[in-house]
Scaffold this active site. Structure first.
Site, PDB file in Angstrom:
ATOM      1  N   ASP A   1      -4.567  -4.264  -8.109  1.00 44.27           N
ATOM      2  CA  ASP A   1      -6.007  -4.088  -7.964  1.00 44.27           C
ATOM      3  C   ASP A   1      -6.407  -2.777  -8.620  1.00 44.27           C
ATOM      4  O   ASP A   1      -5.802  -1.725  -8.342  1.00 44.27           O
ATOM      5  CB  ASP A   1      -6.397  -4.081  -6.484  1.00 44.27           C
ATOM      6  CG  ASP A   1      -6.063  -5.392  -5.790  1.00 44.27           C
ATOM      7  OD1 ASP A   1      -5.987  -6.417  -6.484  1.00 44.27           O
ATOM      8  OD2 ASP A   1      -5.889  -5.392  -4.560  1.00 44.27           O
TER       9      ASP A   1
ATOM     10  N   ASN B   1       0.289  -5.819  -5.231  1.00 47.44           N
ATOM     11  CA  ASN B   1       0.496  -6.944  -4.329  1.00 47.44           C
ATOM     12  C   ASN B   1       1.722  -7.744  -4.751  1.00 47.44           C
ATOM     13  O   ASN B   1       1.747  -8.343  -5.828  1.00 47.44           O
ATOM     14  CB  ASN B   1      -0.746  -7.851  -4.332  1.00 47.44           C
ATOM     15  CG  ASN B   1      -1.981  -7.117  -3.845  1.00 47.44           C
ATOM     16  OD1 ASN B   1      -2.200  -6.991  -2.655  1.00 47.44           O
ATOM     17  ND2 ASN B   1      -2.773  -6.618  -4.783  1.00 47.44           N
TER      18      ASN B   1
ATOM     19  N   ARG C   1     -13.581  -9.023  -9.282  1.00 47.42           N
ATOM     20  CA  ARG C   1     -14.094  -9.498  -8.005  1.00 47.42           C
ATOM     21  C   ARG C   1     -15.214  -8.558  -7.571  1.00 47.42           C
ATOM     22  O   ARG C   1     -14.980  -7.396  -7.284  1.00 47.42           O
ATOM     23  CB  ARG C   1     -12.977  -9.546  -6.969  1.00 47.42           C
ATOM     24  CG  ARG C   1     -11.812 -10.427  -7.409  1.00 47.42           C
ATOM     25  CD  ARG C   1     -10.600 -10.236  -6.526  1.00 47.42           C
ATOM     26  NE  ARG C   1     -10.109  -8.862  -6.587  1.00 47.42           N
ATOM     27  CZ  ARG C   1      -9.121  -8.387  -5.835  1.00 47.42           C
ATOM     28  NH1 ARG C   1      -8.527  -9.171  -4.956  1.00 47.42           N
ATOM     29  NH2 ARG C   1      -8.724  -7.146  -5.947  1.00 47.42           N
TER      30      ARG C   1
ATOM     31  N   GLU D   1      -3.760  -0.977  -5.216  1.00 46.85           N
ATOM     32  CA  GLU D   1      -2.694  -1.714  -4.542  1.00 46.85           C
ATOM     33  C   GLU D   1      -1.816  -2.410  -5.573  1.00 46.85           C
ATOM     34  O   GLU D   1      -2.269  -2.755  -6.660  1.00 46.85           O
ATOM     35  CB  GLU D   1      -3.243  -2.770  -3.573  1.00 46.85           C
ATOM     36  CG  GLU D   1      -3.922  -2.209  -2.348  1.00 46.85           C
ATOM     37  CD  GLU D   1      -4.277  -3.279  -1.328  1.00 46.85           C
ATOM     38  OE1 GLU D   1      -3.712  -4.397  -1.383  1.00 46.85           O
ATOM     39  OE2 GLU D   1      -5.125  -2.997  -0.463  1.00 46.85           O
TER      40      GLU D   1
ATOM     41  N   LYS E   1       0.815  -1.211   0.000  1.00 48.76           N
ATOM     42  CA  LYS E   1       0.000   0.000   0.000  1.00 48.76           C
ATOM     43  C   LYS E   1       0.855   1.271   0.000  1.00 48.76           C
ATOM     44  O   LYS E   1       0.321   2.377  -0.062  1.00 48.76           O
ATOM     45  CB  LYS E   1      -0.953  -0.027   1.192  1.00 48.76           C
ATOM     46  CG  LYS E   1      -1.963  -1.179   1.126  1.00 48.76           C
ATOM     47  CD  LYS E   1      -2.850  -1.202   2.349  1.00 48.76           C
ATOM     48  CE  LYS E   1      -3.832  -2.369   2.304  1.00 48.76           C
ATOM     49  NZ  LYS E   1      -3.167  -3.680   2.406  1.00 48.76           N
TER      50      LYS E   1
ATOM     51  N   LYS F   1      -8.256   1.663   6.051  1.00 51.30           N
ATOM     52  CA  LYS F   1      -7.798   0.279   6.159  1.00 51.30           C
ATOM     53  C   LYS F   1      -6.393   0.231   6.745  1.00 51.30           C
ATOM     54  O   LYS F   1      -5.631   1.203   6.634  1.00 51.30           O
ATOM     55  CB  LYS F   1      -7.823  -0.409   4.792  1.00 51.30           C
ATOM     56  CG  LYS F   1      -7.071   0.292   3.678  1.00 51.30           C
ATOM     57  CD  LYS F   1      -7.329  -0.389   2.334  1.00 51.30           C
ATOM     58  CE  LYS F   1      -6.692   0.390   1.188  1.00 51.30           C
ATOM     59  NZ  LYS F   1      -6.954  -0.254  -0.122  1.00 51.30           N
TER      60      LYS F   1
ATOM     61  N   ARG G   1      -8.575  -7.718 -10.387  1.00 51.63           N
ATOM     62  CA  ARG G   1      -7.233  -8.198 -10.088  1.00 51.63           C
ATOM     63  C   ARG G   1      -6.550  -8.527 -11.420  1.00 51.63           C
ATOM     64  O   ARG G   1      -7.026  -9.383 -12.179  1.00 51.63           O
ATOM     65  CB  ARG G   1      -7.297  -9.429  -9.195  1.00 51.63           C
ATOM     66  CG  ARG G   1      -6.022 -10.275  -9.098  1.00 51.63           C
ATOM     67  CD  ARG G   1      -4.800  -9.521  -8.644  1.00 51.63           C
ATOM     68  NE  ARG G   1      -4.933  -8.844  -7.362  1.00 51.63           N
ATOM     69  CZ  ARG G   1      -4.719  -9.413  -6.189  1.00 51.63           C
ATOM     70  NH1 ARG G   1      -4.352 -10.672  -6.120  1.00 51.63           N
ATOM     71  NH2 ARG G   1      -4.849  -8.701  -5.082  1.00 51.63           N
TER      72      ARG G   1
ATOM     73  N   ARG H   1     -16.410  -4.688   0.667  1.00 58.03           N
ATOM     74  CA  ARG H   1     -15.152  -5.286   0.232  1.00 58.03           C
ATOM     75  C   ARG H   1     -15.396  -6.320  -0.867  1.00 58.03           C
ATOM     76  O   ARG H   1     -16.360  -7.066  -0.824  1.00 58.03           O
ATOM     77  CB  ARG H   1     -14.451  -5.947   1.428  1.00 58.03           C
ATOM     78  CG  ARG H   1     -14.198  -4.994   2.576  1.00 58.03           C
ATOM     79  CD  ARG H   1     -13.821  -5.736   3.843  1.00 58.03           C
ATOM     80  NE  ARG H   1     -14.892  -6.614   4.290  1.00 58.03           N
ATOM     81  CZ  ARG H   1     -14.791  -7.460   5.309  1.00 58.03           C
ATOM     82  NH1 ARG H   1     -13.642  -7.550   5.963  1.00 58.03           N
ATOM     83  NH2 ARG H   1     -15.811  -8.205   5.668  1.00 58.03           N
TER      84      ARG H   1
END
Length: 312
Positions: A272, A282, A224, A280, A125, A160, A210, A232
């Site tokens: 994302d 990842n 998603r 983000e 992040k 978050k 994603r 979420r």
């Protein structure tokens, strides 16, 4: 050439194989004749200059409820491995960071994927903040006055944990919601770290995409979609994976970040994207590989091992 592959992961007994990327990578490795070994992060040991772990020989099969067999654990110098997969899930805490320091001692003579130095130096992040024009408005802070000001400017916000994962601890606060102070009091009791505060994106109701990249190149994507009762979209908390295609804007994002991913030695990354904005990057244990293949997309596990084998 068969490789010796050690997988550092949360214990394989606890994974949900239908959507687990580590499991998909293990299946493909075994299919190629590579020799697999399993260990959890708590088994890492450094004595003098030697980094070792109690490794268990591992075999896998795509059978729910009977997906693995482990042999007897044997203390093994990890430099004897050809590859170590760094695949345990966050939280990205000091325990996680310590494992990167230990694995750094064997890399690159033993190839650690992803590169432990850059995993440590690229918190998911925070790394994304290097591309502010590709993101929604985002702030990292614990300062309550700054959070209130951000909320006045942007209305609905997401708060978050900075080092969390899987959607845990993610809150959507609507403009005028009176729970902000109580929420901050709760976070202050749970963590000393700053928080991520981000402008809420209404487009998340249509899905949080994603996108998976191998060596900085996009190779597949899934969307998603969050449950109607949840803010979420993470599949860990009930988000539903649906088929999707990449947009021109999403390819532009991948083109922009690709050189940075390659420079940092990131073989497997998941980003994302919501409504054309990246939230983000990842790099620890990105997921989505099995879902992409399920919907007729690329066999990313095979592409992953093609990339790894080319580096040996």
């Amino acid at each position: 050439m068969p490789l010796k592959v050690a997988v550092q992961m949360d214990h394989i007994s606890g994974i949900q194989i239908a959507g687990d990327t580590s499991f998909a990578l293990c299946l493909e490795a075994e299919k190629r004749g590579h020799e697999l070994f399993h260990y959890t992060p708590d088994r890492l040991t450094m004595l003098g200059g030697t980094v070792s772990a109690r490794l268990e020989p591992l075999s896998v099969r795509d059978v729910e409820g009977d997906h693995y067999t482990l042999g007897a654990a044997v203390r093994t110098d990890l430099s004897e491995m050809d590859v170590v997969l760094l695949r345990q899930d966050p939280p990205f805490d000091m325990n996680y960071i310590t494992t990167t320091h230990l694995l750094e001692r064997i890399h690159p003579e033993t190839l650690v994927v992803n590169d432990p130095v850059w995993v440590r130096n690229s918190p998911e992040k925070i790394f994304v903040m290097e591309f502010p024009d590709l993101m929604p408005e985002t702030m990292i802070t614990k300062d309550m006055e700054e959070i209130r000001a951000f909320r006045r400017d942007h209305g609905d916000i997401i708060i978050k944990p900075i080092y969390g994962n899987g959607g845990a601890g993610v809150f959507h606060l609507r403009d005028g919601d009176r729970n902000l102070t109580s929420l901050m009091e709760m976070f202050s009791q749970l963590t000393r770290e700053p928080l991520i505060v981000q402008r809420y994106l209404d487009d998340v109701r249509g899905g949080d995409k994603r996108i998976i990249l191998i060596d900085g190149e996009p190779v597949g994507a899934i969307n998603r979609v969050p449950d109607e009762s949840d803010a979420r979209s993470n599949m860990h908390v009930g988000g539903k994976a649906v088929e999707t295609v990449m947009t021109e804007r999403e390819r532009e994002i991948c083109d922009r970040i690709g050189p940075s991913l390659r420079d940092r030695g990131f073989t497997l990354v998941g980003i994302d994207v919501i409504g054309g904005l990246m939230t983000e990057i990842n790099v620890t244990s990105p997921t989505g590989v099995r879902e992409v293949k399920k919907f007729g997309g690329a066999d990313i596990a095979a592409l992953f091992w093609d990339a790894v084998e080319a580096k040996i």
